[in-house]
Design a protein around this motif. Structure first.
Motif, PDB file in Angstrom:
ATOM      1  N   VAL A  17      -8.768  70.334 113.998  1.00 37.86           N
ATOM      2  CA  VAL A  17      -8.272  71.491 114.762  1.00 37.86           C
ATOM      3  C   VAL A  17      -7.231  72.251 113.948  1.00 37.86           C
ATOM      4  CG1 VAL A  17      -6.948  72.184 116.800  1.00 37.86           C
ATOM      5  CG2 VAL A  17      -8.794  70.516 117.028  1.00 37.86           C
ATOM      6  N   LEU A  18      -6.314  71.507 113.316  1.00 38.10           N
ATOM      7  CA  LEU A  18      -5.265  72.131 112.502  1.00 38.10           C
ATOM      8  C   LEU A  18      -5.875  72.880 111.320  1.00 38.10           C
ATOM      9  CD1 LEU A  18      -2.221  72.491 112.083  1.00 38.10           C
ATOM     10  CD2 LEU A  18      -2.232  70.407 110.718  1.00 38.10           C
ATOM     11  N   THR A  19      -6.858  72.287 110.644  1.00 38.50           N
ATOM     12  CA  THR A  19      -7.537  72.925 109.509  1.00 38.50           C
ATOM     13  C   THR A  19      -8.237  74.205 109.957  1.00 38.50           C
ATOM     14  OG1 THR A  19      -7.908  70.744 108.518  1.00 38.50           O
ATOM     15  CG2 THR A  19      -9.213  72.569 107.666  1.00 38.50           C
ATOM     16  N   ALA A  20      -8.937  74.119 111.109  1.00 38.13           N
ATOM     17  CA  ALA A  20      -9.651  75.295 111.637  1.00 38.13           C
ATOM     18  C   ALA A  20      -8.671  76.412 111.970  1.00 38.13           C
ATOM     19  CB  ALA A  20     -10.451  74.903 112.871  1.00 38.13           C
ATOM     20  N   PHE A  21      -7.520  76.056 112.563  1.00 42.08           N
ATOM     21  CA  PHE A  21      -6.506  77.046 112.930  1.00 42.08           C
ATOM     22  C   PHE A  21      -5.957  77.748 111.695  1.00 42.08           C
ATOM     23  CE2 PHE A  21      -3.445  78.997 115.593  1.00 42.08           C
ATOM     24  CZ  PHE A  21      -2.272  79.050 114.858  1.00 42.08           C
ATOM     25  N   ILE A  22      -5.639  76.955 110.639  1.00 45.08           N
ATOM     26  CA  ILE A  22      -5.108  77.530 109.390  1.00 45.08           C
ATOM     27  C   ILE A  22      -6.150  78.434 108.749  1.00 45.08           C
ATOM     28  CG2 ILE A  22      -4.386  76.963 107.025  1.00 45.08           C
ATOM     29  CD1 ILE A  22      -3.071  74.417 108.255  1.00 45.08           C
ATOM     30  N   PHE A  23      -7.407  77.990 108.717  1.00 46.89           N
ATOM     31  CA  PHE A  23      -8.497  78.781 108.130  1.00 46.89           C
ATOM     32  C   PHE A  23      -8.664  80.109 108.874  1.00 46.89           C
ATOM     33  CE2 PHE A  23     -12.224  79.424 105.685  1.00 46.89           C
ATOM     34  CZ  PHE A  23     -13.149  80.053 106.526  1.00 46.89           C
TER      35      PHE A  23
END
Length: 196
Positions: A17-23
């Motif tokens: 979720v954190l990776t998707a948000f940053i992306f």
């Protein structure tokens, strides 16, 4: 270590979720950067195009230092064109030239010599159909206006005064705003005049 194994699944999901948000956040910023410059450039270009003044061509003849066709800003006056033509010659009759009149595209300004009886601005235009000549009410002299049916010295002066105070006529019907000219007067001269 046990608690890591216990919450491994949740840590994995949280990391995704954190990776998707940053992306998503990085892509959103880059899209803004890609879209913004063209819009700014387009706006700047359109403002520049609107600000750029239009030019007109005026033919200057007669008692001036340099006769010729001059390109000037559409807001220029006859005095500006005469200045570009090097000014008046010594034999020029300055009293026959309305230096305050606004220029128009394709206008011909003729400066007569002293004692010469020629209009300063050639305002009669030849229509495409036949050789019937019409008087341009935006550039005509008082003498030219008086060649129209029912227009005497007083009405001619009123037309010129209105034009000098309010700028060029936009349409023939604007003559109704001139003191002393009504529907009947306009009907008489409608076929003899043009607005240009």
């Amino acid at each position: 270590m046990k608690w890591i194994k216990k919450y491994e699944r949740w840590l994995y999901i949280g990391g995704m979720v954190l990776t998707a948000f940053i992306f998503f956040w990085i892509n959103k910023d880059s899209e803004k950067e890609m879209i913004s410059p063209p819009i700014e450039n387009e706006t700047a270009e359109s403002v520049e195009a609107e600000a750029k003044p239009l030019t007109v061509f005026v033919d200057v003849k007669g008692a001036v230092v340099h006769e010729g066709v001059y390109e000037v800003d559409e807001s220029s006056r006859i005095k500006d064109v005469i200045q570009l033509a090097g000014g008046f010659t010594e034999e020029a009759d300055r009293t026959k030239v309305n230096l305050a009149a606004k220029v128009q595209d394709e206008m011909m300004v003729y400066v007569p010599k002293k004692g010469e009886e020629t209009p300063t601005v050639m305002s009669e235009q030849t229509t495409a159909a036949g050789n019937e000549k019409k008087v341009n009410i935006n550039t005509a002299t008082a003498e030219e206006l008086q060649t129209l049916s029912g227009i005497g010295p007083a009405k001619a002066d009123a037309i010129i005064a209105y034009r000098e105070e309010n700028g060029p006529f936009q349409k023939i019907e604007d003559l109704l705003n001139v003191s002393g000219i009504g529907e009947k007067s306009l009907e008489k001269i409608k076929e003899q005049i043009i607005v240009k």
